[in-house]
Design a protein around this motif. Structure first.
Motif, short mmCIF file in Angstrom:
data_model
loop_
_atom_site.label_atom_id
_atom_site.label_comp_id
_atom_site.label_asym_id
_atom_site.label_seq_id
_atom_site.Cartn_x
_atom_site.Cartn_y
_atom_site.Cartn_z
N UNK A 158 11.27 76.55 5.27
CA UNK A 158 12.05 77.49 6.07
C UNK A 158 12.44 78.70 5.23
N UNK A 159 12.85 78.46 3.99
CA UNK A 159 13.24 79.55 3.11
C UNK A 159 12.06 80.48 2.81
N UNK A 160 10.88 79.91 2.55
CA UNK A 160 9.70 80.75 2.27
C UNK A 160 9.26 81.51 3.51
N UNK A 161 9.40 80.88 4.70
CA UNK A 161 9.04 81.56 5.94
C UNK A 161 9.98 82.75 6.18
N UNK A 162 11.25 82.56 5.84
CA UNK A 162 12.21 83.65 6.03
C UNK A 162 11.87 84.83 5.13
N UNK A 163 11.46 84.56 3.91
CA UNK A 163 11.07 85.64 3.00
C UNK A 163 9.86 86.40 3.54
N UNK A 164 8.92 85.67 4.13
CA UNK A 164 7.73 86.33 4.69
C UNK A 164 8.10 87.20 5.89
N UNK A 165 9.04 86.69 6.71
CA UNK A 165 9.49 87.49 7.85
C UNK A 165 10.17 88.77 7.39
N UNK B 259 18.35 91.24 5.42
CA UNK B 259 18.15 90.42 4.23
C UNK B 259 19.36 89.52 4.01
N UNK B 260 20.52 89.99 4.45
CA UNK B 260 21.74 89.19 4.36
C UNK B 260 22.25 88.96 5.79
N UNK B 261 21.43 88.21 6.55
CA UNK B 261 21.72 88.00 7.97
C UNK B 261 23.05 87.31 8.20
N UNK B 262 23.51 86.53 7.20
CA UNK B 262 24.76 85.81 7.40
C UNK B 262 25.97 86.74 7.47
N UNK C 40 11.46 89.78 15.11
CA UNK C 40 11.75 89.27 13.77
C UNK C 40 13.24 89.03 13.58
N UNK C 41 14.06 89.96 14.07
CA UNK C 41 15.51 89.80 13.96
C UNK C 41 15.98 88.57 14.74
N UNK C 42 15.36 88.32 15.91
CA UNK C 42 15.73 87.15 16.71
C UNK C 42 15.42 85.86 15.97
N UNK C 43 14.28 85.81 15.28
CA UNK C 43 13.92 84.62 14.52
C UNK C 43 14.87 84.43 13.34
N UNK C 44 15.24 85.50 12.68
CA UNK C 44 16.16 85.39 11.56
C UNK C 44 17.53 84.90 12.03
#
Length: 339
Positions: free
Chosen positions: A100-107, A120-123, A78-82
Motif C-alpha cells: 500500500x505504501x509503495x502504491x501510494x508513492x506511485x500515485x 503528499x501529506x494527505x493526513x 488520484x486524490x480520491x484514491x489517496x
C-alpha cells in the motif's frame, strides 16, 4: 551486453504469457544455458515471479498479472484514491501494508507539481476519527503486532495465489492454540479488528478467524479453486458472528442470565449480544444464553443490566457475583446507617 541489460531483455521476452525455452533465450542473447539459469535465478531473487515448467515443451514465463497495463488517472481520481488510503490507514493494521505504501508513492508520482506537495501529506487535509474504545466489550480491543500484520499479508497472498494457508489460532479463554488448514476467501474489518474468512479444510465449512489471534501463518503449496459463489458481503451485518455463536454453543459452556423484557430489548440492539439466544421464560422474563463463561465478559454484563437480571449459571460465577454484591451491600449499608 552486461548481466543487467540481459536480465531486462529476458524480462521483456517473458511478458508475452507464453513459455520461452531456455534454448531460445540462450540463442537470443548468445550465452550458455548455465548463464540463462543464473539470470533467471537473479530475477527471482529480486522478487520477479518467474514460473518455470520442465520437460521438452517447458520453459519460463512471468506469473499472470505481474505486469499490468498503465492506467491514466485524473487529478481528482488520484486524490480520491489517496483519501481512501487515509481511511484504510486509520485502521492501524491493513493487509499488504508495505505494498500500500509503495502504491501510494506511485500515485503521488503521477500528480502534477501544483498539487503534489498538498497531497503528499494527505493526513493534513483528510482527517479520520479512530474508533473509540468499547469499554463494555473490552475483549475486542487489540493492539497491532507483527504477528497480526503477517497474518493479514499472508492470508491476502494466499487469496491472490489461490493457495491454502496454515496457521495456529489462539483461544484466549482456554489459553490454547489450534492448528488450521484453510482455503482463504476474503478479509473484513469490523469494529477496529480484521477478520479472515475461509473454508476450513477439516470441517469443509466457512469460518471466520480474528487476525490478531493468528500465529505462524504460512502459505502451503496446495492450490485450490475459489468458490465463485462466495462473497464477503454475506458475512457482513453481524452474519459471521451469528454463525460463530451457533458453533460456539456446541463447543463452549453456556452462561444463562434471567432478564426482563425491557433488558432484552436493549441487548437486542447490541452488536454482539443480539446474536445470543433469547428464550421466553414466563412471567415476562427472558432467558439469555451466551456461549461463554469468561468472567471478564459475563460479570460486566450482569452489572450493566442491574436490577431485574439474575445470573443463573455457571455456579462459580454466580457465587463470585453474590460475594461482590454482599460487599457492596455492606459498604453502602454502613453509609446509609451513618447518614
Amino acid at each position: 551486453m552486461n548481466p543487467i541489460e540481459r536480465a531486462l531483455g529476458i524480462l521483456l521476452l517473458l511478458t508475452g504469457g507464453k513459455l520461452v525455452p531456455a534454448t531460445v533465450l540462450a540463442e537470443r542473447f548468445q550465452v550458455s544455458h548455465r548463464t540463462i539459469y543464473r539470470d533467471i535465478d537473479r530475477l527471482i531473487a529480486l522478487g520477479v515471479p518467474v514460473d518455470a515448467e520442465r520437460g521438452a515443451e517447458g520453459g519460463y514465463r512471468l506469473a499472470s498479472g505481474y505486469l499490468q497495463p498503465p492506467v491514466a488517472l485524473s487529478r481528482d481520481e488520484t486524490a480520491a484514491l489517496l483519501a481512501a488510503m487515509a481511511l484504510v490507514r486509520s485502521s492501524r493494521t491493513v493487509p499488504l501494508a508495505n505494498d500500500l505504501a509503495s502504491a501510494e508513492k506511485k500515485l503521488l508520482a503521477t500528480l502534477p507539481k501544483t498539487v503534489h506537495g498538498l497531497l503528499k501529506e494527505a493526513d493534513k487535509i483528510v482527517g479520520i476519527e479512530p474508533i473509540p474504545p468499547d469499554i463494555f466489550h473490552a475483549g475486542t480491543k487489540a493492539e497491532p503486532t507483527e504477528d497480526w500484520q503477517r497474518a493479514l499479508d499472508g492470508f491476502m497472498a494466499g487469496i491472490l495465489d489461490g493457495k491454502r494457508v496454515r496457521f495456529d489460532h489462539v483461544n484466549p479463554s482456554r489459553n490454547t492454540a489450534k492448528a488450521h488448514d484453510v482455503e482463504p476467501y476474503g478479509v473484513m474489518f469490523d469494529r477496529d479488528l480484521w477478520y479472515l474468512a475461509g473454508r476450513c479444510v477439516d470441517t469443509q465449512t466457512v469460518k471466520v478467524y480474528r487476525a490478531d489471534r493468528v500465529r505462524d501463518l504460512e502459505i502451503s503449496g496446495m492450490f485450490f479453486r475459489a468458490d465463485k459463489s462466495f462473497s464477503i458481503k454475506t458475512l457482513l451485518g453481524g452474519a459471521w458472528l451469528s454463525q460463530a455463536m451457533r458453533r460456539w454453543e456446541q463447543e463452549e459452556e453456556i452462561a444463562k442470565i434471567l432478564i426482563t423484557a425491557q433488558q432484552a430489548k436493549k441487548l437486542s440492539a447490541d452488536w454482539y449480544y443480539r446474536h445470543a439466544v433469547f428464550t421466553p421464560a414466563g412471567d415476562g422474563k427472558i432467558l439469555l444464553s451466551i456461549p461463554s463463561t469468561d468472567r471478564a465478559r459475563i460479570l460486566p454484563l450482569v452489572r450493566w443490566l442491574g436490577p431485574g437480571a439474575e445470573l443463573l449459571s455457571p455456579d462459580g460465577l454466580r457465587a463470585e457475583f453474590a460475594a461482590e454484591l454482599a460487599a457492596l451491600t455492606t459498604l453502602y449499608g454502613n453509609e446509609a446507617s451513618a447518614g
